[in-house]
Design a protein around this motif. Structure first.
Motif, PDB file in Angstrom:
ATOM      1  N   THR A  64      18.232   8.341  71.705  1.00  0.00           N
ATOM      2  CA  THR A  64      16.950   7.752  71.374  1.00  0.00           C
ATOM      3  C   THR A  64      16.016   8.682  70.671  1.00  0.00           C
ATOM      4  OG1 THR A  64      16.089   8.609  73.686  1.00  0.00           O
ATOM      5  CG2 THR A  64      17.001   6.269  73.679  1.00  0.00           C
ATOM      6  N   PRO A  65      14.741   8.420  70.272  1.00  0.00           N
ATOM      7  CA  PRO A  65      14.021   9.380  69.533  1.00  0.00           C
ATOM      8  C   PRO A  65      13.643  10.464  70.515  1.00  0.00           C
ATOM      9  CG  PRO A  65      13.237   7.178  69.148  1.00  0.00           C
ATOM     10  CD  PRO A  65      14.489   7.122  69.989  1.00  0.00           C
ATOM     11  N   GLU A  66      13.270   9.977  71.804  1.00  0.00           N
ATOM     12  CA  GLU A  66      13.063  11.143  72.803  1.00  0.00           C
ATOM     13  C   GLU A  66      14.056  12.036  73.188  1.00  0.00           C
ATOM     14  OE1 GLU A  66      10.461   7.601  73.824  1.00  0.00           O
ATOM     15  OE2 GLU A  66      12.610   7.726  73.296  1.00  0.00           O
ATOM     16  N   GLY A  67      15.261  11.141  73.215  1.00  0.00           N
ATOM     17  CA  GLY A  67      16.491  11.949  73.585  1.00  0.00           C
ATOM     18  C   GLY A  67      16.815  12.845  72.248  1.00  0.00           C
ATOM     19  N   GLU A  68      16.289  12.484  70.985  1.00  0.00           N
ATOM     20  CA  GLU A  68      16.883  13.611  69.952  1.00  0.00           C
ATOM     21  C   GLU A  68      16.242  14.855  70.080  1.00  0.00           C
ATOM     22  OE1 GLU A  68      18.517  13.535  67.083  1.00  0.00           O
ATOM     23  OE2 GLU A  68      18.939  11.589  66.642  1.00  0.00           O
ATOM     24  N   THR A  69      14.953  14.656  70.532  1.00  0.00           N
ATOM     25  CA  THR A  69      13.910  15.781  70.605  1.00  0.00           C
ATOM     26  C   THR A  69      14.338  17.050  71.660  1.00  0.00           C
ATOM     27  OG1 THR A  69      12.004  14.725  69.689  1.00  0.00           O
ATOM     28  CG2 THR A  69      11.404  16.808  71.156  1.00  0.00           C
ATOM     29  N   TYR A  70      14.465  16.085  72.973  1.00  0.00           N
ATOM     30  CA  TYR A  70      15.140  16.726  74.109  1.00  0.00           C
ATOM     31  C   TYR A  70      16.481  17.288  73.979  1.00  0.00           C
ATOM     32  CZ  TYR A  70      16.240  17.464  78.956  1.00  0.00           C
ATOM     33  OH  TYR A  70      16.614  17.989  80.239  1.00  0.00           O
ATOM     34  N   VAL A  71      17.447  16.814  73.410  1.00  0.00           N
ATOM     35  CA  VAL A  71      18.578  17.396  73.208  1.00  0.00           C
ATOM     36  C   VAL A  71      18.628  18.689  72.272  1.00  0.00           C
ATOM     37  CG1 VAL A  71      21.123  17.144  72.330  1.00  0.00           C
ATOM     38  CG2 VAL A  71      19.785  15.353  73.957  1.00  0.00           C
ATOM     39  N   ALA A  72      17.965  18.422  71.009  1.00  0.00           N
ATOM     40  CA  ALA A  72      17.771  19.547  70.151  1.00  0.00           C
ATOM     41  C   ALA A  72      17.345  20.944  70.930  1.00  0.00           C
ATOM     42  CB  ALA A  72      16.643  19.089  69.092  1.00  0.00           C
TER      43      ALA A  72
END
Length: 322
Positions: A64-72
């Motif tokens: 998800t968009p939030e997941g992209e930021t978090y995983v980075a």
């Protein structure tokens, strides 16, 4: 909600693995747990964070968009943890240079020169991989890659090494078996009708491109063809006397100079694409990356100068050989 200070480090590793593979089953195999256990760990972390990290869809998952930021951010933190641990135990990787190179570039150009880099910088430990695929530097272990393309590599540092320059080549023995003592200065692209053309599945347009440039496209419909799964195999087949391969001049220059191969045509076809040194911008400050960049660009410049001189001298050489 459980306290975020209680987030399990293993859960973060599992999430990072799932994001990299875009698949819970493959993440589980990497972490030695089941796909169901991966799903449970992800769900538990999502409950703690109060947002979805992944969108589920069949066997595949996407961030998800939030997941992209978090995983980075998780990935960056994990890399720092690994680096800190290695430094603390005297296992710093500052001297280890990991590169990924196209297989034919490696075998035909890089490997014959790489020993000079090793002699100049014996403290740098080389780890070389070959692949036709490109990799995301954020999720791979590579410090740099040698890529083929037009130089458009968004968000990355790139440096042109040399552009592709196509020319047909065949073994000297085969040339004389088919055309006898015909002077090289009299050979034309139409003479290729008497030979088998060696094609590559990874460079499918090279013959069409060169023959079109030479004004002899009709030859393709009048010759036998053999197809190989890589350019490197077509070049080896040319060396073995199976036919004509159309090759990058830089790859075959040593065979031509040693007279193992003949490049009889004055027509050479410069391509707009070429080979590039590519690295993440953040890697440029690393000594090992900078030294390799300086070395390989100097070697590439020398190659280009030699090719330019040989092309300029070609009429004289063709007369001498004839």
């Amino acid at each position: 909600m459980r306290l975020l200070s209680q987030v399990n480090l293993n859960s973060l590793k599992i999430v990072e693995s799932a994001a990299r593979h875009k698949n819970f089953t493959r993440a589980g195999e990497e972490q030695f747990i089941t796909a169901s256990a991966v799903s449970q760990r992800v769900k538990s972390l999502e409950d703690q964070l109060r947002f979805k990290i992944f969108q589920r869809g069949g066997n595949a998952v996407s961030l998800t968009p939030e997941g992209e930021t978090y995983v980075a951010r998780v990935r960056e933190a994990l890399e720092r943890i690994v680096a800190a641990s290695m430094e603390a135990t005297g296992q710093s990787q500052a001297h280890v240079l990991r590169i990924c190179v196209l297989p034919t570039f490696a075998a035909r150009w890089l490997f014959p020169r790489l020993s000079t880099f090793q002699r100049q910088y014996p403290d740098i430990e080389m780890r070389v991989s070959t692949s036709y695929a490109t990799h995301e530097f954020s999720t791979s272990e590579y410090d740099l890659e040698i890529r083929y393309g037009d130089g458009n590599f968004p968000g990355l540092n790139s440096q042109l090494l040399f552009k592709e320059d196509l020319t047909p080549v065949c073994s000297r023995k085969l040339f004389h078996e088919v055309l006898g003592d015909k002077p090289l200065s009299k050979v034309t692209p139409e003479d290729l009708r008497h030979f088998t053309l060696l094609h590559s599945d990874t460079c499918t347009q090279n013959w069409q491109s060169w023959l079109g440039f030479a004004g002899a496209s009709f030859v393709l419909g009048e010759t036998k063809s053999i197809y190989f799964d890589s350019c490197m195999m077509s070049y080896e087949a040319a060396n073995a006397g199976m036919g004509f391969a159309v090759a990058n001049r830089a790859y075959m220059a040593s065979d031509i100079r040693a007279e193992r191969l003949v490049a009889p045509f004055a027509v050479h076809h410069p391509n707009t694409a070429g080979w590039y040194f590519v690295s993440p911008i953040k890697a440029l400050g690393a000594r090992k990356v900078e030294l390799f960049k300086q070395w390989i660009t100097a070697e590439a410049a020398l190659t280009q100068r030699q090719l330019d001189l040989e092309i300029a001298d070609m009429p004289e050489k063709r007369v001498a050989m004839a």
